[in-house]
Design a protein around this motif. Structure first.
Motif, short mmCIF file in Angstrom:
data_model
loop_
_atom_site.label_atom_id
_atom_site.label_comp_id
_atom_site.label_asym_id
_atom_site.label_seq_id
_atom_site.Cartn_x
_atom_site.Cartn_y
_atom_site.Cartn_z
N ASP A 408 49.23 29.59 48.75
CA ASP A 408 50.30 28.60 48.82
C ASP A 408 51.20 28.94 50.00
N VAL A 409 50.70 28.65 51.20
CA VAL A 409 51.39 29.03 52.43
C VAL A 409 52.74 28.34 52.56
N ASN A 410 52.78 27.05 52.25
CA ASN A 410 54.05 26.32 52.42
C ASN A 410 54.99 26.47 51.24
N GLY A 411 54.54 27.12 50.17
CA GLY A 411 55.42 27.44 49.04
C GLY A 411 55.81 26.27 48.17
N ASN A 412 55.06 25.15 48.21
CA ASN A 412 55.45 24.00 47.40
C ASN A 412 54.72 23.94 46.06
N GLY A 413 53.89 24.93 45.77
CA GLY A 413 53.20 24.97 44.48
C GLY A 413 52.02 24.04 44.36
N LEU A 414 51.57 23.46 45.48
CA LEU A 414 50.45 22.51 45.46
C LEU A 414 49.31 23.00 46.35
N PRO A 415 48.07 22.66 46.03
CA PRO A 415 46.93 23.12 46.83
C PRO A 415 46.70 22.26 48.08
N ASP A 416 47.72 22.21 48.95
CA ASP A 416 47.63 21.38 50.16
C ASP A 416 47.68 22.24 51.42
N ASP A 417 47.17 23.47 51.33
CA ASP A 417 47.16 24.39 52.46
C ASP A 417 45.73 24.52 53.01
N GLU A 418 45.23 25.73 53.23
CA GLU A 418 43.89 25.92 53.81
C GLU A 418 42.90 26.46 52.77
N TRP A 419 41.75 25.79 52.65
CA TRP A 419 40.69 26.30 51.79
C TRP A 419 39.79 27.26 52.56
N TYR A 420 39.40 28.35 51.88
CA TYR A 420 38.44 29.30 52.44
C TYR A 420 37.31 29.48 51.44
N GLU A 421 36.08 29.31 51.92
CA GLU A 421 34.92 29.50 51.05
C GLU A 421 34.67 31.00 50.85
N LEU A 422 34.26 31.36 49.63
CA LEU A 422 33.86 32.74 49.38
C LEU A 422 32.37 32.88 49.71
N ARG A 423 32.09 33.82 50.59
CA ARG A 423 30.71 34.07 51.01
C ARG A 423 29.85 34.49 49.81
N GLY A 424 28.58 34.01 49.80
CA GLY A 424 27.63 34.39 48.76
C GLY A 424 26.31 34.80 49.37
N SER A 425 25.35 35.10 48.52
CA SER A 425 24.06 35.60 48.99
C SER A 425 23.30 34.58 49.83
N GLU A 426 23.61 33.29 49.68
CA GLU A 426 22.86 32.25 50.40
C GLU A 426 23.58 31.75 51.64
N SER A 427 24.75 32.29 51.94
CA SER A 427 25.58 31.74 53.02
C SER A 427 24.86 31.69 54.36
N ALA A 428 24.09 32.71 54.68
CA ALA A 428 23.41 32.78 55.98
C ALA A 428 21.92 32.48 55.88
N GLN A 429 21.48 31.98 54.72
CA GLN A 429 20.06 31.73 54.53
C GLN A 429 19.63 30.40 55.16
N PRO A 430 18.40 30.34 55.70
CA PRO A 430 17.89 29.06 56.21
C PRO A 430 17.87 28.02 55.08
N GLY A 431 18.25 26.83 55.40
CA GLY A 431 18.28 25.77 54.39
C GLY A 431 19.64 25.53 53.80
N THR A 432 20.57 26.50 53.92
CA THR A 432 21.94 26.29 53.46
C THR A 432 22.68 25.43 54.49
N LEU A 433 23.27 24.34 54.03
CA LEU A 433 23.99 23.41 54.92
C LEU A 433 25.49 23.52 54.63
N HIS A 434 26.27 23.86 55.67
CA HIS A 434 27.71 24.07 55.49
C HIS A 434 28.55 22.84 55.81
N ASP A 435 27.95 21.83 56.36
CA ASP A 435 28.68 20.59 56.67
C ASP A 435 27.87 19.42 56.12
N TYR A 436 27.83 19.34 54.80
CA TYR A 436 26.93 18.43 54.11
C TYR A 436 27.76 17.45 53.26
#
Length: 586
Positions: A408-436
């Motif tokens: 909550d970067v702006n401190g307003n209590g709402l999820p309107d800031d920046e999302w970050y994906e948590l890396r998993g075992s398939e993140s760098a695997q062929p066939g995984t699409l990150h802009d789908y």
């Protein structure tokens, strides 16, 4: 063995025994045995007959040993027929139970049958077109390839009508116009049960209405302003419409920065408001569109925004900010959705109550998501895992959900800031699409398969099944005729075993909710009960895979990461039961 089938088996045996022959072994037919009660042999092994609403049905059982007796057909306590053949029709759908009574001087026999009256099934048609008026370039081919249902009913045919003139009779149609303006294309699909018509407004244009926008972080966000701390990068990636060969140019506060990539990473060195602009040009045409977004670098520090847990803090989620499910068999299911959920606020309230009761919340097919918050910040690095998400995965049922986190970067209590994906075992695997992305289209008739199309040019259906009998698998609180969900897509891990005849969704390595990975914290591996996955905030990455160091998080989003259907068990759909901060004791 059912009661009806057992009776039929005995009657067939008795029929075999009663066949006799003359002395020359010539069959003379069945003999009626004096003193026996009548026998009723129906021509349906299950005792169930199906007929469509308004159509006549004829039921003609075989009566043995009637011997001058009588036949009655009784429904709802009333005699509706007294002949050996029953003909009728029904104006309403439903299940109708009829008792057949055969009597003679030696006794009475009864047999119950069921008549299922179903709706007529005229063709159902789905066309993948925009919610707004379809725009097509002049002198350019545009192909329509509808998905049809009930096209196997007798008399099926198709007509395409353009401004009142028939122009085609095939299932597919290619439109091309040599003049600018609006035209109406009508698809008429017919079978013996009826006719379905769909009209499409087409605007033929000289050039496409190119569009560029910066998406909001969640549906209820009032603006698409982006927030960050001094020295932390904001990665900006615009969404485009109608561009085929886009070229990019970026500027900050009106000054070109020399970036010509689709993504631009902006890192403010001091607090303030910055205007970021991107100009997107369609190569070879000179047509361009400029979009702007504000980046607010807040004066606060990361540590100053941290909300420490207190003695009254709960380790579990305290609020659901958004529940946007993709279509699926559990969405609107009559057992779970006991009351209508028709608005986004009702959907949030329903989801929160389910989580509080430790009941499942299905995210539906790919892209469906839920956003939750806590009454405190979840600190990073205080143990092996920072937080856990409960699912119901087991050895052959894994439906991975991608996990995202936000401060909550702006401190307003709402999820309107920046999302970050948590890396998993398939993140760098062929066939995984990150802009789908996948677009889902609202069905036009009850119990209709749901059509989708994706950013890769593919299309398919989410099929309805007999286990979940609600009219539609489309979320009722989304009012648009179609909607698009964006995210990371994993390759499916589903397969069919030809020997056992069973489908299986096998697990992924780690990093996903509702998945029996190496990060599983509980559960017996066979039923899904008590199954949880642990997550580390240190696995947070930006859209381009760059790690970002976060001291804590305030919001968590889980999003179904697979687009697949596993036969009769239905679409892969992530389920969540609860979110827990592992640094706070229960």
């Amino acid at each position: 063995m059912s009661r009806l089938y057992f009776k039929l088996f005995l009657l067939v045996l008795s029929g075999i025994i009663s066949v006799s022959c003359n002395k020359d072994d010539v069959i003379t037919g069945e003999e009626v045995t004096p003193g026996n009660a009548p026998e009723i042999i129906i021509d349906s092994e299950t005792g169930v007959y199906t007929i469509k609403k308004g159509r006549e049905i004829t039921i003609a059982p075989l009566f043995r040993n009637l011997d001058g007796g009588s036949v009655s057909w009784i429904m709802d306590g009333e005699t509706v027929c007294r002949t050996e053949i029953y003909k009728t029709s029904f104006a309403e759908t439903g299940e109708y139970y009829v008792t057949i009574v055969a009597e003679n001087r030696n006794g009475k026999t009864e047999e119950e049958i069921r008549i299922d009256v179903v709706e007529l099934t005229p063709p159902a048609v789905e066309l993948k077109i925009p919610a707004e008026v379809l725009k097509v370039l002049v002198n350019t081919d545009y192909s329509f390839d509808p998905v049809y249902q009930f096209d196997d009913i007798d008399g099926f045919s198709v007509e395409w009508i353009l401004d009142g003139k028939k122009v085609g009779t095939e299932k597919k149609y290619t439109f091309r116009a040599d003049r600018i303006g609006r035209q109406t294309l009508t698809l008429k699909a017919s079978n013996d049960d009826g006719v379905t018509e769909k009209s499409i407004e087409i605007e033929v244009v000289e050039k496409m209405p190119y569009s560029v926008e910066f998406p909001k972080t969640y549906f209820a966000a009032e603006t698409n302003t982006r927030y960050t701390f001094a020295g932390r990068q904001v990665l900006l990636v615009p969404r485009l419409k109608y561009f085929n060969s886009p070229e990019f140019s970026w500027a900050v506060d009106g000054v070109s920065v020399g970036c010509i990539s689709e993504a631009f990473g902006f890192t403010p060195s001091s607090p303030g408001s910055y205007e970021i602009a991107v100009t997107v040009t369609e190569s070879g045409t000179g047509d361009c569109v400029t979009a702007k977004v504000t980046v607010e670098c807040v004066a606060a520090t990361e540590q100053s925004r941290y909300r420490a847990a207190v003695s009254a803090s709960s380790p579990m989620q305290s609020e659901v900010f958004e529940y946007t499910a993709a279509p699926g068999q559990f969405i609107g299911d009559k057992q779970d959705f006991t009351e209508p959920v028709t608005t986004r606020s009702e959907a949030r309230e329903w989801a929160l109550k389910r989580l509080e009761d430790n009941k499942s919340v299905s995210l539906g097919s790919f892209g469906g998501y839920i956003i939750v918050g806590f009454d405190h910040s979840i600190p990073a690095g205080r143990g092996d895992y920072d937080f856990a998400i409960e699912g119901n995965a087991y050895d052959t049922s894994n439906e991975p959900g991608i996990v995202w986190v936000m401060q909550d970067v702006n401190g307003n209590g709402l999820p309107d800031d920046e999302w970050y994906e948590l890396r998993g075992s398939e993140s760098a695997q062929p066939g995984t699409l990150h802009d789908y992305s996948v677009t889902y289209f609202r069905p036009t008739a009850p119990r209709q398969n749901l059509v989708w199309s994706d950013s890769e040019g593919n299309s398919g259906i989410i099929p309805v099944n007999t286990s979940h009998t609600q009219d539609s698998y489309f979320p009722a609180w989304i009012t648009e005729p179609n909607f698009t969900l964006y995210g990371t897509r994993l390759l499916p891990h589903n397969s069919f075993n030809q020997v056992t005849g069973q489908w299986s969704n096998t697990p992924y390595g780690w990093g996903y909710a509702d998945n029996l990975g190496s990060d599983t914290l509980g559960g017996d591996g066979t039923t899904g009960a008590g199954q949880r996955n642990g997550f580390r905030i240190s696995n947070a990455v930006m859209a381009d895979g760059t790690p970002v160091r976060l001291q804590y998080v305030d919001f968590i989003k889980v999003q179904c990461g697979v687009l697949a259907v596993s036969g009769a068990i239905g679409e892969v759909s992530t389920e969540v039961f609860g979110f827990e901060d592992l640094s706070v004791k229960k």
